[in-house]
Design an enzyme around this catalytic site. Sequence first.
Site, PDB file in Angstrom:
ATOM      1  N   HIS A 109      85.576   3.870-115.295  1.00  0.00           N
ATOM      2  CA  HIS A 109      85.787   3.944-113.747  1.00  0.00           C
ATOM      3  C   HIS A 109      84.720   3.079-113.072  1.00  0.00           C
ATOM      4  O   HIS A 109      83.438   3.184-113.525  1.00  0.00           O
ATOM      5  CB  HIS A 109      85.835   5.460-113.145  1.00  0.00           C
ATOM      6  CG  HIS A 109      84.653   6.476-112.955  1.00  0.00           C
ATOM      7  ND1 HIS A 109      83.829   6.146-112.008  1.00  0.00           N
ATOM      8  CD2 HIS A 109      84.234   7.078-113.858  1.00  0.00           C
ATOM      9  CE1 HIS A 109      82.922   6.961-112.017  1.00  0.00           C
ATOM     10  NE2 HIS A 109      83.030   7.764-113.554  1.00  0.00           N
TER      11      HIS A 109
ATOM     12  N   ASP B  80      76.481   6.552-113.578  1.00  0.00           N
ATOM     13  CA  ASP B  80      77.971   6.967-113.277  1.00  0.00           C
ATOM     14  C   ASP B  80      78.702   6.126-112.320  1.00  0.00           C
ATOM     15  O   ASP B  80      78.717   6.592-111.192  1.00  0.00           O
ATOM     16  CB  ASP B  80      77.855   8.278-112.902  1.00  0.00           C
ATOM     17  CG  ASP B  80      79.233   9.034-113.042  1.00  0.00           C
ATOM     18  OD1 ASP B  80      80.181   8.578-113.261  1.00  0.00           O
ATOM     19  OD2 ASP B  80      79.546  10.182-112.246  1.00  0.00           O
TER      20      ASP B  80
ATOM     21  N   GLU C  70      88.470   7.681-109.752  1.00  0.00           N
ATOM     22  CA  GLU C  70      88.077   8.849-110.800  1.00  0.00           C
ATOM     23  C   GLU C  70      87.249   9.938-110.299  1.00  0.00           C
ATOM     24  O   GLU C  70      87.763  10.899-110.483  1.00  0.00           O
ATOM     25  CB  GLU C  70      87.227   8.244-111.950  1.00  0.00           C
ATOM     26  CG  GLU C  70      86.995   9.051-113.155  1.00  0.00           C
ATOM     27  CD  GLU C  70      85.934   9.979-113.147  1.00  0.00           C
ATOM     28  OE1 GLU C  70      86.014  10.853-114.015  1.00  0.00           O
ATOM     29  OE2 GLU C  70      85.017  10.038-112.152  1.00  0.00           O
ATOM     30  N   GLU C  71      86.447   9.723-109.273  1.00  0.00           N
ATOM     31  CA  GLU C  71      85.748  10.753-108.753  1.00  0.00           C
ATOM     32  C   GLU C  71      86.555  11.714-107.885  1.00  0.00           C
ATOM     33  O   GLU C  71      86.040  12.589-107.553  1.00  0.00           O
ATOM     34  CB  GLU C  71      84.507   9.962-107.806  1.00  0.00           C
ATOM     35  CG  GLU C  71      83.430   9.263-108.841  1.00  0.00           C
ATOM     36  CD  GLU C  71      82.717  10.065-110.039  1.00  0.00           C
ATOM     37  OE1 GLU C  71      83.106  11.502-110.012  1.00  0.00           O
ATOM     38  OE2 GLU C  71      81.685   9.725-110.497  1.00  0.00           O
TER      39      GLU C  71
ATOM     40  N   ASP D  29      82.205   6.489-119.700  1.00  0.00           N
ATOM     41  CA  ASP D  29      81.806   6.920-118.695  1.00  0.00           C
ATOM     42  C   ASP D  29      80.424   7.589-118.652  1.00  0.00           C
ATOM     43  O   ASP D  29      80.334   8.662-119.225  1.00  0.00           O
ATOM     44  CB  ASP D  29      82.905   8.050-118.156  1.00  0.00           C
ATOM     45  CG  ASP D  29      82.866   8.669-116.808  1.00  0.00           C
ATOM     46  OD1 ASP D  29      81.763   8.289-116.062  1.00  0.00           O
ATOM     47  OD2 ASP D  29      83.414   9.495-116.479  1.00  0.00           O
TER      48      ASP D  29
ATOM     49  N   HIS E  40      75.330  12.249-109.739  1.00  0.00           N
ATOM     50  CA  HIS E  40      76.027  12.224-108.581  1.00  0.00           C
ATOM     51  C   HIS E  40      75.254  12.454-107.211  1.00  0.00           C
ATOM     52  O   HIS E  40      75.422  12.907-106.064  1.00  0.00           O
ATOM     53  CB  HIS E  40      77.136  13.602-108.351  1.00  0.00           C
ATOM     54  CG  HIS E  40      78.335  13.242-109.319  1.00  0.00           C
ATOM     55  ND1 HIS E  40      79.321  14.007-109.243  1.00  0.00           N
ATOM     56  CD2 HIS E  40      78.568  12.162-110.046  1.00  0.00           C
ATOM     57  CE1 HIS E  40      80.395  13.411-110.202  1.00  0.00           C
ATOM     58  NE2 HIS E  40      79.987  12.421-110.511  1.00  0.00           N
TER      59      HIS E  40
ATOM     60  N   ASP F  39      71.928  -0.032-124.619  1.00  0.00           N
ATOM     61  CA  ASP F  39      72.088  -1.003-125.858  1.00  0.00           C
ATOM     62  C   ASP F  39      72.846  -0.285-126.888  1.00  0.00           C
ATOM     63  O   ASP F  39      73.693  -1.191-127.396  1.00  0.00           O
ATOM     64  CB  ASP F  39      70.548  -1.519-126.083  1.00  0.00           C
ATOM     65  CG  ASP F  39      70.745  -2.781-126.977  1.00  0.00           C
ATOM     66  OD1 ASP F  39      71.729  -3.227-127.262  1.00  0.00           O
ATOM     67  OD2 ASP F  39      69.665  -2.961-127.767  1.00  0.00           O
TER      68      ASP F  39
HETATM   69  N1  PHE Z   1      83.875  11.996-115.661  1.00  0.00           N
HETATM   70  C1  PHE Z   1      82.607  12.650-115.217  1.00  0.00           C
HETATM   71  C2  PHE Z   1      81.985  11.922-113.640  1.00  0.00           C
HETATM   72  O1  PHE Z   1      82.437  10.880-113.533  1.00  0.00           O
HETATM   73  C3  PHE Z   1      81.494  12.388-116.083  1.00  0.00           C
HETATM   74  C4  PHE Z   1      81.879  12.684-117.466  1.00  0.00           C
HETATM   75  C5  PHE Z   1      82.340  11.669-118.380  1.00  0.00           C
HETATM   76  C6  PHE Z   1      82.060  14.208-117.805  1.00  0.00           C
HETATM   77  C7  PHE Z   1      82.608  12.222-119.569  1.00  0.00           C
HETATM   78  C8  PHE Z   1      82.362  14.682-119.151  1.00  0.00           C
HETATM   79  C9  PHE Z   1      82.595  13.544-120.055  1.00  0.00           C
HETATM   80  O2  PHE Z   1      81.511  12.514-112.952  1.00  0.00           O
HETATM   81 ZN    ZN Z   2      80.843  10.942-111.415  1.00  0.00          ZN
HETATM   82 ZN    ZN Z   3      81.793   8.998-114.311  1.00  0.00          ZN
END
Ligand code: PHE
Ligand code: ZN
Ligand code: ZN
Length: 295
Positions: A85, A97, A131-132, A160, A260, A275
């Site tokens: 994402h 993230d 995604e969020e 992710d 976040h 890496d």
């Molecule tokens: N999808 C969550 C986010 O973007 C992060 C996450 C990724 C959590 C993979 C668990 C496993 O905030």
């Molecule tokens: Zn996130």
């Molecule tokens: Zn994420």
Amino acid sequence: APLTGVAAVQEHLQELQGIAEANGGNRAAGTPGYKASLDYIKAQLDGAGFATTIQEFNAIGGTTYNLLAETPGGDANSVVMFGAHLDSVSRGPGINDNGTGSAAILQAALDYAGSGATPKNKLRFAFWGAEEQGLVGSQHYVDSLSQPEQDQITAYLNFDMVGSPNAGYFTYDGDDSDGEGAGPGPEGSAEIEKLLNDALAQAGVQTEGTDFDGRSDYGPFIAVGIPAGGTFTGAEQTKSAEQAQKWGGQAGQAFDPCYHQSCDTVDNVDTQALDRNLQAINAAVTAYAEQFPQQ
Ligand code: PHE
Ligand code: ZN
Ligand code: ZN
Ligand code: ZN
């Protein structure tokens, strides 16, 4: 000469950080910072000869987009997908993230194209919006496919958060070896987990499984029976003493203390973790370009 490997990934992260700074501090779905991020990634892939398409959809706060990029070569009836994402939360620039997953699959795509190889399977790289907001972009994509189009996708690999500053080394537990969480994924998921575990071992680290529960964009794929997998270096959860022993870093602290938050900047990335994960992505691209399933 252009950069390759993790140095190139770091340059992409600098670009995404600059985009956030120029657009109110974030790259959230529906904002100009998201669109600028998408335009940056698309230009890179267009320049390397990928066939790109933008898929528009509605999310909270307005119109947003997925970006799909595929190799011109390879069997269209046998497509291997890699996804990440590209949107951030609105509180910050979203560099770990998920600038990291986005930049890593981008660079894996560019380096594969640069090798001059023609894949047997078609490779398709996806950059998801929203995604969020609850996996909105990846769900929209899967919903938009006909049954034959779904059947053409033989595997989906998701990335992710792959550069957490107090990194753990997790792969999605597709074989449910710990018997916890949501149970095993679609057949074929276990072998993706094994390939990623082996590649990370090659890069110098032992992995642990993490729940295959749909908390990222692989969720809509496994829901329709597509084998999936991926890597993750940890979010808000705390690193144990045992994990710190094994992986280094700080026990008793979050894998990503800036999860976040506004401090999720380029300074919030562990280059070695990035890496190693890039090496695992490259290994998967190279292997699955030729054959999936392998067993
Ligand atoms: N999808 C969550 C986010 O973007 C992060 C996450 C990724 C959590 C993979 C668990 C496993 O905030
Ligand atoms: Zn996130
Ligand atoms: Zn994420
Ligand atoms: Zn497992």
